[in-house]
Write a protein that holds these residues in place. Structure first.
Motif, PDB file in Angstrom:
ATOM      1  N   GLU A 508      59.256   8.720  11.709  1.00 52.35           N
ATOM      2  CA  GLU A 508      59.211   9.359  10.310  1.00 52.35           C
ATOM      3  C   GLU A 508      60.479  10.585  10.377  1.00 52.35           C
ATOM      4  O   GLU A 508      61.066  10.776   9.600  1.00 52.35           O
ATOM      5  N   GLN A 512      63.369   9.736   8.093  1.00 52.19           N
ATOM      6  CA  GLN A 512      63.369  10.510   6.859  1.00 52.19           C
ATOM      7  C   GLN A 512      63.465  12.012   7.040  1.00 52.19           C
ATOM      8  O   GLN A 512      63.065  12.673   5.984  1.00 52.19           O
ATOM      9  N   GLU A 594      52.540   2.970  14.885  1.00 49.28           N
ATOM     10  CA  GLU A 594      52.916   2.345  13.798  1.00 49.28           C
ATOM     11  C   GLU A 594      53.986   2.963  13.246  1.00 49.28           C
ATOM     12  O   GLU A 594      53.842   4.516  13.119  1.00 49.28           O
ATOM     13  N   ASP A 596      55.347   2.734  10.176  1.00 53.18           N
ATOM     14  CA  ASP A 596      54.910   3.098   8.746  1.00 53.18           C
ATOM     15  C   ASP A 596      53.848   4.100   8.950  1.00 53.18           C
ATOM     16  O   ASP A 596      52.438   3.847   9.403  1.00 53.18           O
ATOM     17  N   GLU A 598      51.651   5.387   6.989  1.00 49.81           N
ATOM     18  CA  GLU A 598      50.401   5.061   5.930  1.00 49.81           C
ATOM     19  C   GLU A 598      49.585   4.113   6.782  1.00 49.81           C
ATOM     20  O   GLU A 598      48.534   4.084   6.559  1.00 49.81           O
ATOM     21  N   LYS A 599      50.138   3.377   7.619  1.00 54.15           N
ATOM     22  CA  LYS A 599      49.440   2.387   8.520  1.00 54.15           C
ATOM     23  C   LYS A 599      48.934   3.022   9.855  1.00 54.15           C
ATOM     24  O   LYS A 599      48.051   2.302  10.419  1.00 54.15           O
ATOM     25  N   ARG A 600      49.610   4.061  10.019  1.00 50.65           N
ATOM     26  CA  ARG A 600      49.273   4.475  11.491  1.00 50.65           C
ATOM     27  C   ARG A 600      47.639   5.250  11.153  1.00 50.65           C
ATOM     28  O   ARG A 600      47.519   5.835  10.426  1.00 50.65           O
TER      29      ARG A 600
END
Length: 648
Positions: A508, A512, A594, A596, A598-600
């Motif tokens: 991340e 980002q 993960e 992503d 959100e999936k972690r």
């Protein structure tokens, strides 16, 4: 028009991928021609007409690019064509172990991005050029053991800044051991023909790593080093000449001692006179053990008038005091630390660590931080109080700290067993046993519990640990994990944090430029995979500047949903009947990694899954032993427990 443009881009992309594949195919086939293939014909699959290179034996790929060659036990001989390998732009690892290669030492320095090089158990019988490894700034592992290399150890090895694992044992190296500027995590020089004193930086290593070199002396060996001037070079001499020579030497020694005593007397007299004239607190003692080793001074040297010196002296009463965060420790002064004997434990991202033995018998570790100016003194002290209130069995508490604008000192208890990183990657080369599966599972559980505690008690921090890695996990006498270097993000200089701390290597942040509550979970996942595979997370090739292939990507490329023996650390020992448990933990690690966010998993979910795994394991042990006890009368037996102990 847009559809044509997209079609054009697709064609260009397909063409470039095809061209890249052809280029790597040509490079590998050219390289194959330089080798003499053994009777087993292990490179039979290397045929561009049948399969792409990534399907060939010994070719390791990532994203359709060749990053590794693992050509072991294939009876290969001949020479290594480095120019052919230069066409493999993503090549990071080479292993030609257990073959029959010989001839001139290949110019591996042309492959400047190489991270691992294994040439063990071949038939090289040449002197390695001094500059053989110049420019190989990414090289981390170098295995040259069990060949017939001669001459001096090339100086370019010492100049490789990231080398962590060096094996040169079982060769014919001569001359002195070069002066390493950094201590490798693994280094084996045994069974050569090296001579001279062992460099001080290597003196704490296991003596087995230097045995078989009759000319070596000094610690850790039992052989003392003697000065060439302490032994007479005359083969025979007259007894009278010897006695007269002895008298001259004795007279010179007495005269020298007398001169030294006179000088010391003058110095003591002048010091006493100066102390009478100056205020007590402005006196400046000489450098202490810790100061000489670390370069740390406990106060600024004052300048100016008598009054300004006096003000500085009063201020120093506060600034030279340690601030204690724990009440269960006997207080000591900064001077007690600085006067104590100090041993360098290592140099981390932010500064050095030193082991000190206090006069009361306590063994402490002093960690020096140079880049800790992100908060002013009030904010810093408030944050340290918050860290001092933390109390958990899986956290190593900070005993005390010292604040100075330029640098800070943290004081902690010394933990004898050392770091998890040393047990995973270093102790095997020292002949010490590796961690078995039950111990590794227990360590993972403890790390998760400590991390969950940090998240509950430091809710204002986005990444309450922020720097979770195996070298920041210590093991106590019972091999229970203790987390260190937690809660540093608010006080570490931002540019240094982004450069060095684990949280800023997460997907991340790389994609980002943000750190989230789940960033620590990603660090936990990488740590789980490191514990299971025995692989260094840092040993994977960088693909581009924005992102890098991490350990999780490598595991995913191999793991197909079931037990895969080559994926796991072979040093884990017997794992009979434990495969299902290990695979479950691997899945937890991958869920923590993960990309992503959100999936972690969040930290609570991750810990719950590990706790469930521990409960299943404990319940399985109870069922097994109860069954075994009831059947121990000879009627039947279930055989082997999860640890691999035969109970039948």
């Amino acid at each position: 028009m847009d559809s044509r443009y997209l079609l054009f881009l697709s064609i260009v992309s397909i063409f470039s991928v095809a061209t890249h594949a052809v280029s790597e195919t040509e490079s590998l086939l050219k390289f194959k021609k330089s080798l003499v293939i053994g009777k087993t014909n292990g490179l039979e699959s290397w045929d561009d007409k049948k399969n792409p290179p990534c399907k060939w034996i010994g070719v390791l790929c990532h994203r359709a690019s060749v990053w590794g060659l693992q050509l072991e036990n294939l009876e290969l001989s001949g020479s290594v064509d480095i120019d052919a390998l230069m066409g493999l732009k993503s090549l990071r690892s080479i292993s030609f172990m257990n073959n029959k290669l010989r001839g001139p030492f290949p110019e591996f320095k042309k492959l400047s991005a190489l991270k691992s090089l294994y040439l063990s158990n071949n038939q090289f019988d040449v002197t390695i050029p001094k500059d053989a490894f110049d420019g190989m700034g990414w090289l981390k592992k170098l295995h040259l053991e069990h060949n017939k290399f001669s001459g001096e150890i090339p100086a370019s090895i010492v100049r490789s800044p990231k080398l962590l694992d060096i094996r040169l044992d079982g060769n014919r190296f001569t001359g002195h051991i070069p002066e390493f500027t950094h201590k490798p995590l693994k280094l084996n020089l045994s069974n050569n023909a090296l001579v001279g004193p062992i460099p001080k930086i290597l003196s704490t290593m296991d003596q087995k790593l230097f045995e078989g070199n009759k000319g070596l002396c000094g610690k850790p060996l039992d052989t003392k080093c003697y000065s060439p001037y302490s032994i007479s070079q005359e083969p025979m001499s007259n007894p009278k000449k010897k006695s007269s020579k002895f008298l001259y030497i004795l007279a010179a020694v007495v005269a020298a001692l007398a001169a030294i005593l006179i000088i010391l007397g003058v110095i003591i007299f002048l010091n006493r006179r100066r102390k009478k004239k100056q205020p007590l607190l402005s006196a400046e003692p000489g450098p202490t053990s810790l100061q000489m080793r670390s370069g740390f001074n406990e106060s600024e040297r004052g300048q100016g008038s008598y009054h300004s010196q006096n003000r500085a002296a009063k201020k120093m009463i506060h600034t030279t005091k340690l601030t204690f965060l724990r009440d269960d420790k006997e207080n000591f002064e900064l001077q007690d630390l600085l006067k104590a004997s100090a041993e360098i434990l290592g140099s981390g991202c932010f500064g050095g660590s030193y082991k000190t033995l206090l006069t009361n018998g306590s063994m402490m570790v002093v960690k020096r931080f140079k880049h800790m100016n992100n908060a002013d003194i009030e904010e810093f002290q408030e944050h340290m109080k918050r860290l001092g209130r933390l109390n958990h069995e899986n956290l190593l508490p900070i005993v005390a700290y010292y604040y100075k604008k330029e640098e800070k000192l943290f004081v902690c208890d010394f933990i004898e067993k050392g770091s998890l990183a040393a047990h995973l990657h270093g102790n095997i080369s020292l002949g010490q046993p590796s961690l078995d599966w039950p111990t590794r599972l227990n360590i993972v559980k403890g790390v998760g519990r400590g991390l969950l505690y940090l998240h509950k008690n430091l809710p204002s921090l986005m990444a309450p640990h922020g720097h979770l890695k195996s070298s920041n996990v210590l093991l106590n006498e019972k091999f229970e994990p203790l987390l260190t270097d937690y809660g540093l993000i608010p006080i570490i200089n931002e540019e240094k944090a982004q450069e060095l701390m684990v949280a800023y290597k997460s997907p991340e942040y790389l994609e980002q430029s943000r750190v989230t509550k789940k960033t620590d979970v990603w660090g936990l996942g990488i740590l789980i995979l490191e514990i299971l595979t025995g692989k260094f997370p840092e040993s994977f090739p960088q693909v581009d500047k924005e992102s890098e292939e991490d350990l999780a990507s490598w595991v995913r490329s191999i793991f197909k949903g079931e037990w895969t023996e080559e994926l796991f650390d072979q040093e884990m020992g017997k794992t009979s009947n434990c495969e299902a448990e290990i695979v479950k933990l691997l899945r937890v690690g991958l869920s923590c990694c993960e990309v992503d966010v959100e999936k972690r998993l969040d930290i609570r979910e991750a810990v719950e899954k590990m706790e469930d795994l521990m409960k299943e394991r404990e319940q399985g042990d109870e069922d097994f032993y109860s069954t075994y006890a009831s059947e121990a009368d000879g009627r039947s037996s279930r055989g082997v427990s999860c640890e691999g102990i035969n109970l039948s």
